[in-house]
Design a protein around this motif. Structure first.
Motif, PDB file in Angstrom:
ATOM      1  N   ARG A   2      46.973 -40.795 -35.369  1.00  0.00           N
ATOM      2  CA  ARG A   2      47.353 -40.656 -33.955  1.00  0.00           C
ATOM      3  C   ARG A   2      46.203 -40.000 -33.193  1.00  0.00           C
ATOM      4  O   ARG A   2      45.362 -39.350 -33.793  1.00  0.00           O
ATOM      5  CB  ARG A   2      48.588 -39.767 -33.809  1.00  0.00           C
ATOM      6  CG  ARG A   2      49.833 -40.296 -34.493  1.00  0.00           C
ATOM      7  CD  ARG A   2      50.994 -39.301 -34.428  1.00  0.00           C
ATOM      8  NE  ARG A   2      50.701 -38.056 -35.151  1.00  0.00           N
ATOM      9  CZ  ARG A   2      50.423 -36.875 -34.580  1.00  0.00           C
ATOM     10  NH1 ARG A   2      50.418 -36.741 -33.292  1.00  0.00           N
ATOM     11  NH2 ARG A   2      50.170 -35.809 -35.319  1.00  0.00           N
ATOM     12  N   ASN A   3      46.190 -40.174 -31.868  1.00  0.00           N
ATOM     13  CA  ASN A   3      45.144 -39.523 -31.092  1.00  0.00           C
ATOM     14  C   ASN A   3      45.629 -39.177 -29.685  1.00  0.00           C
ATOM     15  O   ASN A   3      46.672 -39.653 -29.243  1.00  0.00           O
ATOM     16  CB  ASN A   3      43.881 -40.387 -31.054  1.00  0.00           C
ATOM     17  CG  ASN A   3      44.062 -41.643 -30.239  1.00  0.00           C
ATOM     18  OD1 ASN A   3      44.101 -41.592 -29.022  1.00  0.00           O
ATOM     19  ND2 ASN A   3      44.167 -42.789 -30.913  1.00  0.00           N
ATOM     20  N   GLU A   4      44.843 -38.346 -29.031  1.00  0.00           N
ATOM     21  CA  GLU A   4      45.165 -37.839 -27.697  1.00  0.00           C
ATOM     22  C   GLU A   4      44.291 -38.468 -26.614  1.00  0.00           C
ATOM     23  O   GLU A   4      44.241 -37.963 -25.494  1.00  0.00           O
ATOM     24  CB  GLU A   4      44.963 -36.313 -27.675  1.00  0.00           C
ATOM     25  CG  GLU A   4      45.717 -35.546 -28.730  1.00  0.00           C
ATOM     26  CD  GLU A   4      47.221 -35.635 -28.570  1.00  0.00           C
ATOM     27  OE1 GLU A   4      47.691 -35.727 -27.423  1.00  0.00           O
ATOM     28  OE2 GLU A   4      47.918 -35.625 -29.602  1.00  0.00           O
ATOM     29  N   ARG A   6      44.430 -41.224 -24.717  1.00  0.00           N
ATOM     30  CA  ARG A   6      45.094 -41.670 -23.480  1.00  0.00           C
ATOM     31  C   ARG A   6      45.487 -40.477 -22.612  1.00  0.00           C
ATOM     32  O   ARG A   6      45.249 -40.474 -21.408  1.00  0.00           O
ATOM     33  CB  ARG A   6      46.336 -42.493 -23.794  1.00  0.00           C
ATOM     34  CG  ARG A   6      47.075 -42.937 -22.529  1.00  0.00           C
ATOM     35  CD  ARG A   6      48.305 -43.732 -22.867  1.00  0.00           C
ATOM     36  NE  ARG A   6      47.896 -44.907 -23.604  1.00  0.00           N
ATOM     37  CZ  ARG A   6      48.166 -46.146 -23.244  1.00  0.00           C
ATOM     38  NH1 ARG A   6      48.885 -46.387 -22.186  1.00  0.00           N
ATOM     39  NH2 ARG A   6      47.752 -47.157 -23.955  1.00  0.00           N
ATOM     40  N   ARG A   7      46.080 -39.462 -23.223  1.00  0.00           N
ATOM     41  CA  ARG A   7      46.511 -38.279 -22.472  1.00  0.00           C
ATOM     42  C   ARG A   7      45.319 -37.578 -21.828  1.00  0.00           C
ATOM     43  O   ARG A   7      45.362 -37.219 -20.648  1.00  0.00           O
ATOM     44  CB  ARG A   7      47.261 -37.317 -23.394  1.00  0.00           C
ATOM     45  CG  ARG A   7      47.781 -36.074 -22.691  1.00  0.00           C
ATOM     46  CD  ARG A   7      48.433 -35.100 -23.676  1.00  0.00           C
ATOM     47  NE  ARG A   7      47.515 -34.607 -24.694  1.00  0.00           N
ATOM     48  CZ  ARG A   7      46.601 -33.647 -24.469  1.00  0.00           C
ATOM     49  NH1 ARG A   7      46.482 -33.089 -23.290  1.00  0.00           N
ATOM     50  NH2 ARG A   7      45.816 -33.251 -25.456  1.00  0.00           N
ATOM     51  N   LEU A   8      44.255 -37.410 -22.584  1.00  0.00           N
ATOM     52  CA  LEU A   8      43.067 -36.731 -22.067  1.00  0.00           C
ATOM     53  C   LEU A   8      42.403 -37.534 -20.951  1.00  0.00           C
ATOM     54  O   LEU A   8      41.988 -36.979 -19.932  1.00  0.00           O
ATOM     55  CB  LEU A   8      42.068 -36.492 -23.201  1.00  0.00           C
ATOM     56  CG  LEU A   8      42.512 -35.488 -24.261  1.00  0.00           C
ATOM     57  CD1 LEU A   8      41.633 -35.597 -25.498  1.00  0.00           C
ATOM     58  CD2 LEU A   8      42.506 -34.076 -23.702  1.00  0.00           C
ATOM     59  N   ARG A   9      42.316 -38.834 -21.138  1.00  0.00           N
ATOM     60  CA  ARG A   9      41.717 -39.706 -20.124  1.00  0.00           C
ATOM     61  C   ARG A   9      42.518 -39.668 -18.832  1.00  0.00           C
ATOM     62  O   ARG A   9      41.962 -39.482 -17.740  1.00  0.00           O
ATOM     63  CB  ARG A   9      41.629 -41.147 -20.661  1.00  0.00           C
ATOM     64  CG  ARG A   9      41.093 -42.138 -19.641  1.00  0.00           C
ATOM     65  CD  ARG A   9      41.107 -43.547 -20.184  1.00  0.00           C
ATOM     66  NE  ARG A   9      42.422 -44.032 -20.565  1.00  0.00           N
ATOM     67  CZ  ARG A   9      43.346 -44.436 -19.691  1.00  0.00           C
ATOM     68  NH1 ARG A   9      43.146 -44.394 -18.402  1.00  0.00           N
ATOM     69  NH2 ARG A   9      44.513 -44.894 -20.151  1.00  0.00           N
ATOM     70  N   ALA A  10      43.836 -39.796 -18.958  1.00  0.00           N
ATOM     71  CA  ALA A  10      44.695 -39.797 -17.779  1.00  0.00           C
ATOM     72  C   ALA A  10      44.665 -38.450 -17.054  1.00  0.00           C
ATOM     73  O   ALA A  10      44.666 -38.404 -15.821  1.00  0.00           O
ATOM     74  CB  ALA A  10      46.123 -40.154 -18.179  1.00  0.00           C
ATOM     75  N   ALA A  11      44.617 -37.365 -17.819  1.00  0.00           N
ATOM     76  CA  ALA A  11      44.590 -36.032 -17.212  1.00  0.00           C
ATOM     77  C   ALA A  11      43.334 -35.831 -16.367  1.00  0.00           C
ATOM     78  O   ALA A  11      43.346 -35.037 -15.418  1.00  0.00           O
ATOM     79  CB  ALA A  11      44.674 -34.958 -18.296  1.00  0.00           C
ATOM     80  N   ARG A  12      42.280 -36.542 -16.693  1.00  0.00           N
ATOM     81  CA  ARG A  12      41.034 -36.423 -15.932  1.00  0.00           C
ATOM     82  C   ARG A  12      40.873 -37.526 -14.899  1.00  0.00           C
ATOM     83  O   ARG A  12      39.842 -37.625 -14.237  1.00  0.00           O
ATOM     84  CB  ARG A  12      39.844 -36.405 -16.889  1.00  0.00           C
ATOM     85  CG  ARG A  12      39.764 -35.060 -17.618  1.00  0.00           C
ATOM     86  CD  ARG A  12      38.878 -35.122 -18.821  1.00  0.00           C
ATOM     87  NE  ARG A  12      38.724 -33.837 -19.494  1.00  0.00           N
ATOM     88  CZ  ARG A  12      39.621 -33.279 -20.273  1.00  0.00           C
ATOM     89  NH1 ARG A  12      40.772 -33.881 -20.482  1.00  0.00           N
ATOM     90  NH2 ARG A  12      39.400 -32.112 -20.851  1.00  0.00           N
ATOM     91  N   GLN A  16      40.179 -46.690 -18.205  1.00  0.00           N
ATOM     92  CA  GLN A  16      39.640 -47.061 -19.516  1.00  0.00           C
ATOM     93  C   GLN A  16      38.204 -47.547 -19.363  1.00  0.00           C
ATOM     94  O   GLN A  16      37.353 -47.250 -20.203  1.00  0.00           O
ATOM     95  CB  GLN A  16      40.501 -48.140 -20.168  1.00  0.00           C
ATOM     96  CG  GLN A  16      41.850 -47.647 -20.625  1.00  0.00           C
ATOM     97  CD  GLN A  16      42.687 -48.741 -21.259  1.00  0.00           C
ATOM     98  OE1 GLN A  16      42.437 -49.931 -21.061  1.00  0.00           O
ATOM     99  NE2 GLN A  16      43.692 -48.337 -22.016  1.00  0.00           N
ATOM    100  N   GLU A  34      43.363 -46.130 -27.982  1.00  0.00           N
ATOM    101  CA  GLU A  34      44.573 -45.537 -27.401  1.00  0.00           C
ATOM    102  C   GLU A  34      45.842 -46.120 -27.999  1.00  0.00           C
ATOM    103  O   GLU A  34      46.851 -45.423 -28.129  1.00  0.00           O
ATOM    104  CB  GLU A  34      44.583 -45.742 -25.885  1.00  0.00           C
ATOM    105  CG  GLU A  34      43.568 -44.904 -25.163  1.00  0.00           C
ATOM    106  CD  GLU A  34      43.620 -45.047 -23.653  1.00  0.00           C
ATOM    107  OE1 GLU A  34      42.878 -44.322 -22.991  1.00  0.00           O
ATOM    108  OE2 GLU A  34      44.400 -45.872 -23.138  1.00  0.00           O
TER     109      GLU A  34
END
Length: 65
Positions: A2-4, A6-12, A16, A34
């Motif tokens: 699993r990875n973060e 998508r969450r990190l990209r969206a938070a900033r 994509q 993602e």
């Protein structure tokens, strides 16, 4: 794994495409990471971690099961 990403990209507020350009990969590669369809190489995982100012372990989580 699993990875973060998508969450990190969206938070900033990054698309994509923008993240892919920053990392030197395609938008499709970012999407595949993602969606957990592609595990990045170690050099790419390190570039992702450095981009977000985190460690690889904070972004990518190995499923023990």
């Amino acid at each position: 794994m699993r990875n973060e990403v998508r969450r990190l990209r969206a938070a900033r507020g990054l698309s994509q495409q923008a993240l892919g350009v920053a990392l030197g990969v395609s938008r499709q590669t970012v999407n595949a990471i993602e969606q957990d369809r592609y595990d990045p190489s170690l050099p790419l995982a390190i570039r992702i971690a450095r981009h977000f100012g985190l460690t690889v372990e904070e972004i990518f989580h190995v499923d023990d099961a």
